[in-house]
Every structure is written in structure tokens, then in C-alpha cells.
Design a protein around this motif. Structure first.
Motif: not given
Length: 642
Positions: A245-249, A518-522
Motif C-alpha cells: 500500500g505504501v511501497g506500491g505508491v 521508494a528507497h532508490n528515489s529517496a
């Protein structure tokens, strides 16, 4: 253990499959010979910016729904249960943010390529870095997305492997190179209908053979396949509510926010409002697609129970399991297996045609036009068609390489997913952080890609060296969530068997694939901001108006005005001021893109123009504001030449 079973097609099945290819080619030829006959780059690459909401939204959906997803989602649900359905929760934010953040920025700047934005916001170097990364990502992906379903089909039905690959590759190249974006969008609409029909047919017939949907549901509950809400916050767990639900965003944002294949569809819409509406229309369609995938998995479970075709040795990988099930269900119904295969290859066609068209666009707009600004419109259009053709042939070459490399299929999928996150990070850095500078953007992208490949390759090697106690069900080369951005190593992290919690670097390698984006974009954003602050942040007057979304200004409303100015948080989006008309880039905008300016402006822009006229006493600006957009473009170009 049984032998690998092959079930063969009837003539009717082959006819239905052939009809899909003929209809797709027919749509391409229709748009090649009608309307403006694809004589301008504006028509060929941007569909004359004249598309309405419904075809654009169905095309967005078809690009998202590849053959890999059609094969992967049911086998995921069959194996691990319906936890995967919670991915649907990520669609809310995953489509709302593109609709209200990315689309307004891109649409108002009147871009053709998403990477043009990077030059407006940073500089040419950042634009080329983004373009090259995207081309690398798509070229690797498109061969595999064509080859993988053909391989599964060949293993289960004996359907000629290279016959399927060549037929699809050549038909797709033909209608993309002849009919342009209009043909790609309308074939996507047709292919979406075929996809829905194929999946519905399988679910309806499969459920009736199992004794109705009530019986399917009862068996699924008894077999513990109906998952509850798993609120475990551990990022190493493969699928929980938070990872999906969150990582999928972030996966959705990388796809629907900044991927050129999707951005191009938004920009082909008649108005900004229609582009936003197409995002809203995709939402219920995606939920339906997700439910169909989950239902097919449950119907499979009702038919086979715990004795999966894979365990019984009838097939060798997860992706073949769905095809085996389809052939088994439709054993006595000639024509329906052909319908499902048409559905499967519709998924592949819609994905690779989008890849060809978006690759031709970025190559033309970002790599060729800037170096040949005086190229005639006829030459530019011919070259664009040539590029679409070349990328089609490259796709076939990549499919051949995929066949030679075999087990590297999985790595090719993961490379696609690994690159999506850093590109999302690069656009977020430019759009939300006004002080980010070009050096920060380039180093941030490099750091994000390095982090992505480190985790991806590290986790791949770790699993290769340590045999896991998982059943072979997890050894598929096709990830269940096989869309354009998240095709990462889904089968990397097993969820079924309890095991010791990894520490240190191993924990990083065990990160759920849903958190990769999420991790890579952050990583890109954090490194980019640190480098920008060290090397000298950008000042507000250096920014091109309209390239920064004023989210920081809203979030930091409590700060005094002078601090906001220091953080460049003052300029609103789409500000209509003298500055916008005096921007050299905007003025020197290619005349070949004149069609973009001659479209009717949005109502909102007209309102802004009226309010500006009321506020300012500058007659010259007043006159410009009241001009139609095509005349305004001409005025600004003339001023530049002066």
C-alpha cells in the motif's frame, strides 16, 4: 512426478490469434492513411494533442498491464493468497499525485518529452543523463516482455516460439512506425477490450466448472488463500499492507508520474482537464484488472488445490502454470484458448508499442532536434518513423539475446525496476526542491542508480549462493507485478518459509522488492540535496517559472517570508508574469511544434490571463495576454530574433 504436458491449439484458436494481429495492423494503417497522414512530428509523436479522455485512459491501462502481469498475478495469488490485492490501496495516491502534481507541470510547459523538463529545470547535461537512462531501461525491457510470454506459450502448447515473437514484433513495429501515437493509443483501446474478454472468459468458465463462485470462495478460505490485513511494518517482509500500500505508491509514481510512455499520453490530451480525467478513469479500471487477476488465481486454487501443476511436474515455471490452467479449462471449447492467447499477446503488444513510440520521441526530441534545430518538418517526421522502425528491430534483437541468455531473463526484468526509482527521484528533486542544482541532480541520479544496482545484484547473488528452503513455486522468471516500472526481482525474497532475520548488508539485500522504488528515489533526493547545498543552491531568479511545484511553500506556511524566499518557496506554479514571456527557452521553442501553441488554451489559463490584466498596468503585457496562444508564440519568437 508427471511429465511436462503439452496441449495443442486447434485451427479456430490460430484464426482468433491471427485476427488480433490483423486488427492491430489495420488500425495502424487506418491512421497512416487518414487525417493528417502522419506528416508532422506533432501528429506522429503527440497525436496532434487532440486525444479525448477515454482512449487515453485505456491506453494508460494497457501500457501498465503487460503479458507478464496477466501470467504473474494469478500464480502469485494461487501460491501465496490474496495479500497481493492490497496493492490496490497504492493506486489512490499513485494516481492522485500524478493527476494534480506531475500533469499540471508537464502540460503547462507544453513539452513533447518528459526529459525536456529536466533541461528547463536544470540544464542540458541532466536532460541527456535522464534520456540515456530511460533508453537503456526500455531497450533491455522490451525484448524480454516480448520473449517471455512466447516462451511460456511454447512450453505449454507447442505454439511456434519464433513464429509468435516475429509475428508480434513485426506487426507492432508496422503499426507504430506507420500510424504514430494515434495508432498506438487506439490499438491499446482494442487490446484492452481483448484482455478483459480473455480474462473474464477464463474466470467464468473456470468458476462454473469448479461449482460456482461460492464454491471457489469456500475452497479458498479452507485453503487459507484469503489473506487478512497484515500490518507488520518489517520492510523485509515480501508482501504486507505497508509494502504493497505504501511501497506500491512509489512504483505507481515511477510509472504514472514520470515514465515517458505515460507522460506522452497525458500530453496528447486535448486539454489539461482531460489529461487529469484520464488519470481518474484509469483508477477503477486498474482495480478491475487487479480483481480479475486475483479471481483467476482463486479459481485456479479451486481447481487444483494444493496439488499445483508445478508440483505435479506438468509445467516447469510459475508463468507456465496459468497457461496450463487455461488450456485445461478450455480443453473442450475450441476458440477460447485462442482468445486467452490473444488477451496475453494484447498485453505484450500494448507494452512494446508504447516502448517503441516513447523511445522514438525521446531520441528525436532530446538527442537529435537540439543538434539539428533547422531540420525541416518533413525530414523530422520521416526520421521519427525511421526511429520507431529501428527500435522495433532492436526489440527483436533483444528477444533473441534473451533467448540465448536464458536465466538472465530475471535479471533483465530487475534492471527495468531498478532504473524506475532513480528516474522518479530525479524528477521529484527538480519539482519539489527549488534549491536543487544541476550538479546535485547528476550526482543524485548516479548515486540512486549505484544503490539500485548494488541492492539488486547483491540480493541476486546472495540468493544464488544460498539455496532457500522454499518450494520451486517461487522460481518463476516472471514477476507477478509485471508492469512497466516494477518488474523487479519479485521472486527474490521468499515469504513462505520462516527464516533467521538477516543483519547488516544482508538486511539491505533482503529488502522487499516493493520498497526498491521508494528507497532508490529517496537516495537520489537526499544525495542531490546535500550536493546542491554544498556546491551552492540555485536561487529563485535562476529558476524557469513553472518548473517547480510549490509544495514546500504550502508545507512551510508557518515560516517568515524572508526564510521562504531563501528556500525559493514563493513562486507559485504556472505564474503568468512578464518573466514567463521573457524566458529564452520558451521563446526559442521550436517552430515545428507550432501545433502545440495553436490548440485552445485551458479555461484556467484564460482566467489567469484576465486576472493578470486586471493587476498590471503594462499595456504590452496586457496585449500579449489577450492574444491566442498561437499568435503569442509567434510574437515571442519574433522578439527573440530582435
Amino acid at each position: 512426478m508427471g511429465e511436462v504436458v503439452q496441449m495443442h491449439f486447434t485451427t479456430v484458436d490460430y484464426v482468433i490469434f491471427a485476427l488480433l494481429l490483423v486488427a492491430s495492423a489495420g488500425i495502424g494503417l487506418f491512421y497512416a492513411l487518414s487525417g493528417g497522414r502522419q506528416r508532422t512530428t506533432q501528429e506522429f509523436l503527440m497525436a496532434d494533442r487532440s486525444m479525448s479522455c477515454l482512449p487515453v485512459s485505456l491506453s494508460l491501462l494497457a501500457t501498465f498491464q503487460s503479458a507478464v502481469a496477466i501470467l504473474g498475478a494469478p500464480s502469485e495469488v494461487y501460491t501465496f493468497g490474496t495479500q497481493y490485492w492490497f496493492l490496490g490501496c497504492s493506486y489512490f495516491l499513485g494516481l492522485l499525485i500524478p493527476a494534480h502534481v506531475f500533469i499540471p507541470v508537464f502540460y503547462r510547459l507544453r513539452l513533447s518529452s518528459a526529459y525536456e523538463y529536466l533541461e528547463l529545470r536544470f540544464n542540458k547535461t541532466v536532460r541527456i543523463c535522464g534520456t540515456v537512462t530511460f533508453i537503456f531501461q526500455m531497450v533491455i525491457y522490451m525484448g524480454v516482455v516480448l520473449y517471455a510470454p512466447a516462451l511460456a506459450l511454447n512450453a505449454v502448447t507447442g505454439f511456434d516460439l519464433w513464429g509468435a515473437v516475429l509475428a508480434m514484433g513485426l506487426v507492432c513495429t508496422l503499426y507504430t512506425a506507420l500510424g504514430g501515437l494515434k495508432a498506438v493509443i487506439w490499438t491499446d483501446v482494442f487490446q484492452t477490450v481483448v484482455m478483459f474478454a480473455g480474462q473474464l472468459a477464463v474466470i467464468t468458465v473456470g468458476a462454473s466448472q469448479a461449482g460456482g463462485m461460492g464454491e471457489v470462495w469456500r475452497k479458498a478460505i479452507n485453503g487459507s488463500r484469503i489473506a487478512g490485513l497484515d500490518l507488520n511494518p518489517d520492510p523485509l517482509q515480501r508482501h504486507t499492507f505497508w509494502t504493497l500500500g505504501v511501497g506500491g505508491v512509489f512504483l505507481m509514481l515511477a510509472l504514472y508520474g514520470v515514465n515517458q510512455a505515460q507522460v506522452q499520453r497525458y500530453l496528447s490530451s486535448r486539454t489539461e482537464k482531460e489529461a487529469v480525467m484520464s488519470c481518474y478513469v484509469v483508477f477503477p479500471c486498474q482495480q478491475i484488472v487487479l480483481c480479475l487477476g486475483c479471481l483467476m488465481g482463486l479459481v485456479m486454487f479451486a481447481r487444483y488445490g494444493e496439488d499445483s501443476p508445478l508440483d505435479m511436474g506438468y509445467v516447469q515455471t510459475n508463468d507456465q502454470m496459468v497457461l496450463y490452467f487455461v488450456m485445461d479449462v478450455f480443453r473442450d471449447l475450441p476458440g477460447l484458448p485462442g482468445l486467452f492467447v490473444a488477451c496475453l499477446f494484447s498485453g505484450a503488444l500494448s507494452t512494446i508499442s508504447s516502448a517503441f513510440n516513447s523511445l522514438a520521441t525521446v531520441t528525436m526530441e532530446d538527442l537529435i532536434k537540439p543538434h539539428f534545430p533547422n531540420m525541416t518538418e518533413a525530414k523530422a517526421t520521416l526520421l521519427s518513423k525511421g526511429l520507431a522502425l529501428v527500435y522495433g528491430l532492436v526489440c527483436l534483437a533483444m528477444a533473441y539475446i534473451a533467448s540465448v541468455m536464458g536465466s538472465v531473463l530475471q535479471a533483465a526484468f530487475s534492471i527495468f525496476g531498478m532504473v524506475g526509482g532513480p528516474l522518479l527521484g530525479l524528477f521529484c528533486l527538480g519539482m519539489f526542491f527549488p534549491w536543487a542544482n544541476p550538479i546535485g541532480a547528476v550526482l543524485g541520479l548516479a548515486a540512486g542508480l549505484a544503490m539500485a544496482f548494488w541492492i539488486g545484484i547483491g540480493s541476486f547473488i546472495t540468493r544464488m549462493s544460498t539455496p532457500t528452503p522454499l518450494p520451486p513455486l517461487n522460481s518463476t522468471v516472471l514477476p507477478p507485478f509485471g508492469n512497466m516500472t516494477s518488474t523487479v526481482l519479485t521472486s527474490l525474497v521468499g515469504a513462505a518459509a520462516p527464516r533467521q532475520r538477516p543483519n547488516g548488508v544482508e538486511a539491505l539485500y533482503s529488502l522487499s522488492y516493493m520498497w526498491y522504488s521508494a528507497h532508490n528515489s529517496a537516495t537520489v533526493v537526499v544525495v542531490g540535496l546535500i550536493v546542491s547545498l554544498v556546491t551552492g543552491p540555485m536561487k529563485e531568479k535562476e529558476l524557469t517559472p513553472g518548473t517547480v511545484f510549490p509544495v514546500l511553500g504550502t508545507l512551510l506556511f508557518f515560516l517568515p517570508e524572508r526564510y521562504k524566499e531563501k528556500l525559493c518557496c514563493v513562486t507559485p506554479l504556472g505564474q503568468k508574469s512578464k518573466e514567463i514571456h521573457m524566458q529564452p527557452y520558451q521563446m526559442a521553442k521550436k517552430e515545428s511544434n507550432g501545433a502545440a501553441y495553436c490548440k485552445e488554451d485551458l479555461v484556467t489559463e484564460d482566467k489567469e490571463a484576465e486576472s493578470d490584466r486586471a493587476e498590471t498596468e503594462d499595456d504590452d503585457v496586457d496585449t500579449k495576454m489577450s492574444l491566442p496562444s498561437c499568435q503569442l508564440a509567434n510574437t515571442t519568437v519574433q522578439e527573440t530574433s530582435l
